[in-house]
Design an enzyme around this catalytic site. Structure first.
Site, PDB file in Angstrom:
ATOM      1  CG  ASP A  98      -1.106   7.761  -0.013  1.00 50.71           C
ATOM      2  OD1 ASP A  98       0.019   7.964  -0.067  1.00 50.71           O
ATOM      3  OD2 ASP A  98      -2.241   7.897  -0.582  1.00 50.71           O
ATOM      4  CG  ASP A 103      -1.692   1.224   1.484  1.00 52.65           C
ATOM      5  OD1 ASP A 103      -2.335   1.645   0.461  1.00 52.65           O
ATOM      6  OD2 ASP A 103      -1.472   1.839   2.546  1.00 52.65           O
TER       7      ASP A 103
END
Ligand SMILES: [Zn+2]
Length: 558
Positions: free
Chosen positions: A44, A42
């Site tokens: 952020d 992922d």
């Protein structure tokens, strides 16, 4: 879609950004028997600090230790992809060009990634790539030339773990202050930070590879897995690994695991005997029975024994009998001091999936899966009978409400409402259960399903599950039959034991139920909490939604 092309966003598909000087589709999945080919990250909150809707490269700040951790993965030969929800694109908060500038800055700071996969949609778009939908994971695996089950995804919120699981990938949660406590409770694998997640990925990858070959050839290996059907099924990959390094494999199992033992590839002969230090409702230790068991084990003439156990079981009493039977190479997992009972004393941290835990013991004993054999559960084809013809076409949903341990069974009233909701959504539902569960299956199926209670033995159930488009089931044997058949699981998982160890292995899964309920980690066989709250609160509509996430549509198709 490639980064160097202009991007009219397709509404329902993820955008794939592979840099122009790299292959956009990787090589075919390696047949090496490793757990992982690729790590998906992922963006952020996982790789870089979360700056909401950031379109400014100047604001990119990597999390501590990110560069060194990613380089460890690269050196280990793992491919890397970023999988990220960027609904700011749909909402017009930043442009595709700004986003690409941010990604370029991320690569400047953290090194190159083999692929970038972006969901540009909003929740309202109903796409199949916005996490927790599994679309980005499928797209990443495709882009990297592997399969989701050979990927592990690292993320900071429940959506990340949900997307990984729904695709059959492993998911590691690295919580931040914004991660909700229920997301942490539900995750099967939690790491304190990105470097710790990477260290554990590499440790697990390494642990299934033998560091030394077995000392001397193994003609006959005695493998042991007592307890229930599920315990035997999750040990299957490790038994195949031993079988690859031995001419003959003899399996000692208990009466409750015998039917599952019959289904395992690699087993040449089965000895069935209860072990009073393992069975949940043990009889007294009978001196004559122990003497005859010891004689029988001696007659196997094994050059090596590998004793598989769960984390709360002791291998040592059996190791003593094996010594007395004359076996002089014994391997087992033991935190307790084994003295001279074990030649290979193996230790495994808590939280490792049971199939990997067992594979790591096989590796410590010198065995690994042969090339081309994936570390997944498998059944012998010739041991599974044809499915009864009167069940109609494949593509039904199996609901299995019961469990040998009532603490892990779905409350009948909840199961009944699930059947109603599934039927309303257009699913054909078969309700399965053992001979002693007929009253429950009849009651549950009356809401619109077909009652198959008591109609099958375990092998017959395996045949029915194999043709399902999905199964709705608790933490019990049939969940592992589904994993072996690659059939997606809606797991109504009572948290009495860790999900990370006992959840369906390497198969698309959605977990439902209260993971933080008071029964958590009690290992209780019958629910100690009035009202069975971990599963009584399951909303039948969530089961319907889970099937949608798993791309199982009503009306028969998968
Ligand atoms: Zn999307």
């Amino acid at each position: 879609m490639r980064q160097d092309q202009e991007d009219p966003y397709q509404r329902r598909s993820a955008q794939v950004y592979a840099a122009a000087d790299r292959a956009s589709s990787g090589s075919v999945a390696s047949p090496r028997p490793v757990l992982y080919d690729a790590v998906l990250l992922d963006r952020d909150g996982t790789l870089i600090e979360d700056v909401p809707y950031n379109g400014d490269p100047e604001k990119v700040r990597p999390v501590p230790g990110a560069r060194a951790a990613l380089d460890r993965l690269r050196v280990a030969g793992l491919r890397l992809a970023v999988v990220t929800n960027q609904s700011g694109l749909a909402r017009g908060y930043f442009s595709g060009e700004q986003m690409r500038a941010v990604h370029a800055r991320v690569e400047e700071l953290l090194g190159r990634f083999d692929a970038w996969l972006v969901c540009p949609h909003d929740d309202a778009d109903g796409c199949d790539c916005r996490k927790p939908a599994p679309g980005l994971v499928y797209a990443a695996a495709r882009e990297l030339g592997t399969t989701p089950s050979r990927c592990v995804l690292v993320g900071d919120i429940g959506r990340d773990v949900g997307a990984a699981m729904a695709a059959g990938a492993a998911g590691v949660l690295v919580p931040t202050p914004v991660t909700r406590p229920e997301e942490v409770a539900a995750a099967g694998w939690v790491a304190t930070d990105l470097p710790a997640a990477v260290a554990e990925i590499l440790r697990r990858q390494q642990a299934v590879q033998p560091s030394t070959p077995p000392t001397g050839p193994v003609r006959t290996a005695l493998v042991v897995r007592s307890d229930s059907a599920g315990d035997v099924l999750v040990t299957g990959p490790a038994i195949r690994a031993v079988a690859a390094g031995a001419e003959r494999v003899v399996l000692l199992c208990g009466p409750r695991g015998r039917a599952a033992a019959n289904l395992l590839p690699g087993v040449d002969e089965i000895i069935e005997h209860p072990l009073p230090w393992i069975d949940p409702t043990p009889g007294p230790v009978d001196r004559e029975a122990m003497r005859s068991l010891t004689e029988r084990l001696g007659a196997v003439d094994a050059d090596q024994a590998v004793v598989f156990t769960s984390f709360h079981q002791s291998a040592l009493p059996l190791a003593l009998l094996l010594r007395m039977a004359g076996i002089d190479r014994i391997a087992a997992i033991s935190d307790d001091y084994p003295g001279s009972l074990l030649d290979v004393r193996h230790r495994v941290p808590v939280g490792v999936p049971e199939p990997e835990r067992a594979l790591s013991l096989a590796a410590a004993a010198g065995h690994r899966l042969p090339d081309g054999d994936e570390p997944v559960l498998r059944l012998r084809r010739d041991a599974v009978p044809p499915r009864p013809a009167d069940l109609g076409e494949p593509g039904y949903v199996v609901l299995h409400p019961g469990s040998a341990a009532s603490s892990r069974a779905c409350p009948p009233e909840v199961a009944t409402r699930i059947v109603g909701a599934l039927t309303d959504a257009g699913h054909r539902v078969l309700v399965t259960g053992g001979p002693d569960e007929r009253a429950v299956t009849a009651r549950v199926a009356a809401a619109g399903g077909t009652d198959l209670g008591g109609r099958t033995d375990l092998a017959g159930l395996a045949a029915i599950v194999a043709d399902a488009s999905a199964i709705v089931v608790g933490n019990t044997g049939p969940a592992h039959l589904a994993a072996a058949a690659g059939v997606p699981v809606v797991s109504l998982f009572a948290p009495t034991v860790p999900f990370g160890q006992w959840g369906p292995y390497r198969v698309p899964t959605v977990r439902l139920g209260d993971a933080a309920a008071p029964c958590r980690d009690t290992r209780a066989a019958s629910c100690p909490i009035p009202g069975h709250p971990c599963l009584s609160g399951v909303d039948p509509d969530d089961v319907v939604d889970a099937l949608r996430t798993l791309a199982v549509s009503g009306g028969g198709g998968r």
